[in-house]
Design a protein around this motif. Structure first.
Motif, short mmCIF file in Angstrom:
data_model
loop_
_atom_site.label_atom_id
_atom_site.label_comp_id
_atom_site.label_asym_id
_atom_site.label_seq_id
_atom_site.Cartn_x
_atom_site.Cartn_y
_atom_site.Cartn_z
N HIS A 63 12.74 3.53 -7.77
CA HIS A 63 13.11 2.29 -8.57
C HIS A 63 13.34 1.19 -7.71
O HIS A 63 13.71 0.03 -7.99
N ARG A 64 13.45 1.38 -6.40
CA ARG A 64 13.66 0.47 -5.36
C ARG A 64 12.17 -0.03 -4.53
O ARG A 64 12.05 -1.31 -4.29
N ARG A 65 11.20 1.04 -4.54
CA ARG A 65 10.00 0.71 -3.91
C ARG A 65 10.25 0.00 -2.39
O ARG A 65 9.67 -1.02 -2.07
N ILE A 66 11.17 0.67 -1.50
CA ILE A 66 11.25 0.03 -0.05
C ILE A 66 10.01 0.52 0.52
O ILE A 66 9.45 1.61 0.33
N VAL A 67 9.33 -0.33 1.43
CA VAL A 67 8.11 0.26 2.00
C VAL A 67 8.84 0.79 3.30
O VAL A 67 9.58 0.12 4.05
N ILE A 68 8.14 2.02 3.69
CA ILE A 68 8.55 2.78 4.87
C ILE A 68 7.66 3.07 5.86
O ILE A 68 6.54 3.63 5.46
N HIS A 69 7.62 2.50 7.10
CA HIS A 69 6.76 2.42 8.17
C HIS A 69 7.26 3.54 8.97
O HIS A 69 8.50 3.90 9.20
N THR A 70 6.29 4.39 9.70
CA THR A 70 6.75 5.41 10.39
C THR A 70 5.87 5.66 11.94
O THR A 70 4.77 5.20 11.69
N GLN A 118 10.18 18.88 3.51
CA GLN A 118 9.85 18.77 2.16
C GLN A 118 10.99 18.10 1.16
O GLN A 118 10.84 17.41 0.22
N VAL A 119 11.98 18.69 1.54
CA VAL A 119 13.29 18.19 0.69
C VAL A 119 13.72 16.83 1.00
O VAL A 119 14.00 15.92 0.36
N ILE A 120 13.48 16.61 2.39
CA ILE A 120 13.67 15.26 2.80
C ILE A 120 12.68 14.17 2.02
O ILE A 120 13.29 13.21 1.52
N ARG A 121 11.63 14.56 2.00
CA ARG A 121 10.45 13.90 1.28
C ARG A 121 10.98 13.66 -0.28
O ARG A 121 10.85 12.63 -0.82
N GLN A 122 11.33 14.75 -0.77
CA GLN A 122 11.81 14.67 -2.17
C GLN A 122 12.88 13.59 -2.39
O GLN A 122 12.92 12.86 -3.35
N ARG A 123 13.77 13.79 -1.57
CA ARG A 123 15.21 12.84 -1.65
C ARG A 123 14.85 11.38 -1.56
O ARG A 123 15.08 10.56 -2.36
N VAL A 124 14.09 11.25 -0.48
CA VAL A 124 13.64 9.92 -0.37
C VAL A 124 12.61 9.29 -1.17
O VAL A 124 13.02 7.97 -1.99
N ALA A 160 5.89 7.81 4.71
CA ALA A 160 5.06 6.43 4.78
C ALA A 160 3.97 6.68 3.71
O ALA A 160 3.79 5.33 3.07
N ALA A 161 3.32 7.61 3.55
CA ALA A 161 2.14 7.30 2.37
C ALA A 161 2.82 7.13 1.14
O ALA A 161 2.47 6.40 0.12
N ASP A 162 3.99 7.91 0.82
CA ASP A 162 4.60 7.74 -0.51
C ASP A 162 5.03 6.39 -1.14
O ASP A 162 5.22 6.14 -2.00
N SER A 163 5.59 5.65 0.16
CA SER A 163 6.10 4.52 -0.06
C SER A 163 5.20 3.15 0.18
O SER A 163 5.36 1.92 0.17
N GLY A 164 3.92 3.48 0.59
CA GLY A 164 2.85 2.51 0.67
C GLY A 164 2.91 1.94 1.96
O GLY A 164 2.27 0.84 2.37
N GLY A 165 3.51 2.55 3.07
CA GLY A 165 3.52 2.21 4.49
C GLY A 165 2.63 2.65 5.37
O GLY A 165 1.57 3.26 4.73
#
Length: 752
Positions: A720-727, A708-714, A741-746
């Motif tokens: 404000h960058r909105r990098i798409v992250i696929h996993t 969860q902390v990793i999720r928060q940091r990412v 993935a879900a948080d970034s639209g990936g």
């Protein structure tokens, strides 16, 4: 072909009489051969209505013709998808039904194109006679897990009382069925026979089946399932434990509270299950539980996972108990940083002017230290607290703290803190002309995080006077700034926005080019997609009198635009089925020791391939298929993080590709799973707009291992960058990969 044997029994089923459908006027006067000849002649340029007309003929000849056209005449996804839709018309039509629905099954299970797989499953789901039968064969087949899961979802939607045995069988797993088959075939082995395909249990499918059978299970069985832990060859049972707990709650059994207490107290239990357990306890005891929630929420971070800590804080905030609130206020600023974050979250929604002023002063104290040049875990954690406090202040609506937040914006040195202050001040000063003027200045500033935050806020204000500022930002060398400006221009829907986008589009490629094309379509409804030259020619000719298309008229064009998109879709680079549009991509590959483990085999009694070798092969194939102008890099992580190139992205020309493939070929697997540091390293490259992560386990080493902390940091880095992250998850279900993935639209994929 691989599933044909599964449905031979259909020949024994009596065909359902089906009333004749109304056939289009063309089909009524032209035979199948005439329509087929015209479709073969025009191929992908043919009128798709001809495919629909052929489907309405509803004869075996027409069904076989459609199958042949799918294979030999059409290359575009769109035309093949139209064939898939048309094949659904043959459900319940005598000798045409079996080949038509079999073909739908083959497409669903073997097509490389997600759009075709999705449409085939949807079409089977609309076939009321035997569609469900074919979907069940997919669920119990050796198809890819995600296809089987989608098929199961369709079966659930179509479920009736007659499906009880099927759901019970799926829930109990393939072992029993396999045992029966083994006994039946004992002594009948054929050494030349093809090995039997393995049917593996899939967590999500078993959970869907459980939801269908749960109401029929006796309470003792439900309690047993709620306590059943993983063991050899039976893994990932936590989802069933959670669902069993919820079913017991639904029934209101008196043993629920003790069960929830046991589950919550079990430190080895999955966080998601413990979260449900504490919810049940709070519902039962209310404010009487508040003191315990506070004490346990401040517990050591080594034993209190962040997801559960947040749940405890949220329950306290929802209770809003006066005595507890007073106790929490006294705790503010005291204890370790994770305790302070917990108290702050627990006070969410609590309104007190004195408290807000105290928090604002704490923020000012917290920003005195400049961000270190090298990564500093202690500084990062302190910043997390500062950012959480700024967010709370922004949501408070208390204008009295504006001076302190303005001081943060003037004197702060950390870009993430400054951008958070921009967002908080916009919430507090919306409609303030002086603040709007300051946003306009910040939108042209040197710091990308602050600049992007200001541009996003200007776009949300909806004032067309900001078009020149947003248009100027399209010339920024930073892609994330251009993306922020692009979104703002689309939101404003001003005539001059289109011209600015057309001009800036000429320099774009990859994912950003696709975003510009989408933006221009939303403004104009024109069909030029990613052709920058066509957009320029249109603007040169018609720009002078341009007015944005109405949203109502735009909605009428969506089907046509989807047709153009699918017709234009060509073979693109893919990584485990994830289509790569980006020309600025970083691959993050897990090379921890567990990557030496074997994947599941497709066949009974056979051994699968090592995870690391499958990943390497897929990555090398993907590198070969990247477009020549693409920029890419490869990060690999185990206990530490290493990279193919230290200098960031590089062009994937012939030399670069060969060097990258050699680097991949030398990879071995050893060590722990340091996901956090791999992601942090990827975010240090300002050119990256897409990240693809492959991992086979939960984080185990590194600066942060709590998912969860990793999720928060990412999410923080990406706000404000909105990098798409696929996993891509290998060998199991890992929530942290699904989350980011879900948080970034990936896109998230699983393979085992």
């Amino acid at each position: 072909m691989m599933f044909r044997a599964l449905v031979l029994s259909l020949a024994l089923l009596a065909p359902l009489s089906f009333p004749p459908s109304t056939i289009g006027p063309r089909a009524a006067r032209a035979d199948v051969a005439t329509i087929v000849a015209e479709l073969k002649k025009s191929r992908d340029e043919a009128d798709p209505k001809l495919i629909a007309e052929l489907g309405l003929v509803r004869t075996r000849e027409a069904a076989l013709a459609l199958i042949e056209l799918y294979e030999s005449a059409f290359g575009s996804i769109y035309m093949r998808r139209e064939v898939v839709k048309a094949l659904g018309n043959f459900d319940g039509i005598g000798d045409a039904e079996q080949p038509a629905l079999q073909r739908l099954t083959d497409v669903a299970t073997t097509s490389e194109e997600q759009e075709l797989r999705t449409m085939a499953l949807a079409t089977l789901g609309n076939c009321t006679h035997l569609g469900k039968h074919f979907l069940k064969t997919i669920v119990e087949s050796g198809a890819q897990d995600d296809v089987r899961e989608r098929a199961m979802e369709r079966v659930v939607r179509m479920a009736s009382a007659e499906d009880k045995e099927f759901f019970e069988r799926v829930f109990n797993g393939p072992a029993a069925a396999a045992s029966k088959e083994k006994d039946k075939d004992k002594g009948k082995k054929d050494k030349d026979a093809e090995p039997a395909r393995a049917v593996h249990t899939v967590k999500a499918i078993r959970e869907l089946a459980f939801e269908q059978v749960a109401q029929g299970l006796a309470l003792p069985r439900l309690f047993e399932l709620a306590r059943e832990k993983e063991r050899d060859n039976v893994t990932e049972l936590w989802g069933i434990r959670k669902l069993a707990l919820l079913e017991i709650e639904r029934r209101g059994d008196k043993g629920l509270r003790d069960l929830a207490e046991t589950i919550y107290d079990d430190k080895t239990e999955r966080d998601a299950v413990r979260v449900e357990a504490i919810r049940i306890l709070v519902a039962a005891e209310g404010a009487k539980l508040a003191a315990r929630l506070v004490d346990e929420g401040r517990g050591n971070e080594d034993v209190m996972p962040e997801l559960l800590r947040e749940a405890l804080a949220d329950h306290i905030a929802a209770l809003r108990d006066d005595a507890t609130d007073k106790k929490l206020v006294k705790m503010l600023g005291k204890g370790k940083l994770y305790e302070q974050r917990f108290v702050l979250r627990a006070l969410k929604g609590y309104r007190d002017e004195k408290l807000m002023k105290t928090l604002a002063k704490e923020v000012l104290d917290g920003i005195k230290k400049a961000p270190p040049k090298a990564n500093d875990p202690e500084y990062n954690t302190q910043r997390d607290l500062v950012l959480a406090t700024i967010a709370m202040l922004g949501a408070s609506g208390d204008k009295a703290i504006e001076p302190e937040l303005s001081t943060v914006l003037r004197t702060g040195k950390d870009p993430l803190v400054l951008s958070a202050a921009v967002d908080a001040l916009t919430s507090l000063r919306k409609g303030d002309a002086a603040w709007t003027k300051e946003l306009e200045t910040l939108a042209g500033g040197p710091e990308v995080e602050v600049r992007n935050a200001a541009l996003m806020q200007l776009g949300k204000l909806g004032d067309k006077k900001h078009v020149p500022i947003l248009a100027a930002a399209l010339g920024s060398p930073d892609w994330s700034t251009r993306y922020a400006a692009l979104d703002g221009l689309v939101a404003l829907r001003a005539p001059e926005s289109a011209g600015a986008l057309v001009e800036a589009m000429q320099k774009e490629s990859g994912l950003m080019l696709a975003r510009y094309a989408e933006a221009l379509w939303k403004l104009s409804g024109k069909p030029f997609r990613t052709s920058a030259q066509a957009w320029k020619a249109w603007w040169d000719k018609e720009g002078a009198g341009f007015q944005p298309i109405s949203l109502a008229d735009l909605s009428k064009l969506e089907a046509e635009e989807e047709m153009r998109r699918l017709k234009a879709t060509t073979k693109t680079a893919q990584f485990f089925g994830i289509r790569i549009l980006s020309h600025r991509v970083v691959f993050i590959i897990d090379v921890s020791g567990s990557m030496n483990e074997m994947l599941r085999s497709e066949y009974v009694g056979k051994q699968g391939k090592p995870r690391i070798e499958v990943a390497k092969t897929e990555l090398q194939r993907c590198i070969d298929s990247l477009e020549p102008e693409s920029l890419f890099n490869i990060l690999v992580f185990s206990s530490d993080v290493d990279s193919w190139l230290d200098g960031g992205l590089t062009k994937s020309g012939t030399t670069g590709r060969e060097d990258a493939k050699k680097f991949v070929g030398t990879l071995g697997a050893a060590g722990g799973t340091n996901l956090y540091d791999a992601l942090r390293t990827a975010f240090t490259d300002k050119d990256v707009d897409t990240i693809i992560v492959l991992s086979d386990g939960e984080p185990s080493v590194g600066e942060i291992t709590d998912p969860q902390v990793i999720r928060q940091r990412v999410a923080l880095w990406n706000q404000h960058r909105r990098i798409v992250i696929h996993t891509v998850a290998v060998g199991g279900t890992f929530q942290v990969l699904e989350w980011i993935a879900a948080d970034s639209g990936g896109t998230h994929r699983k393979f085992q």
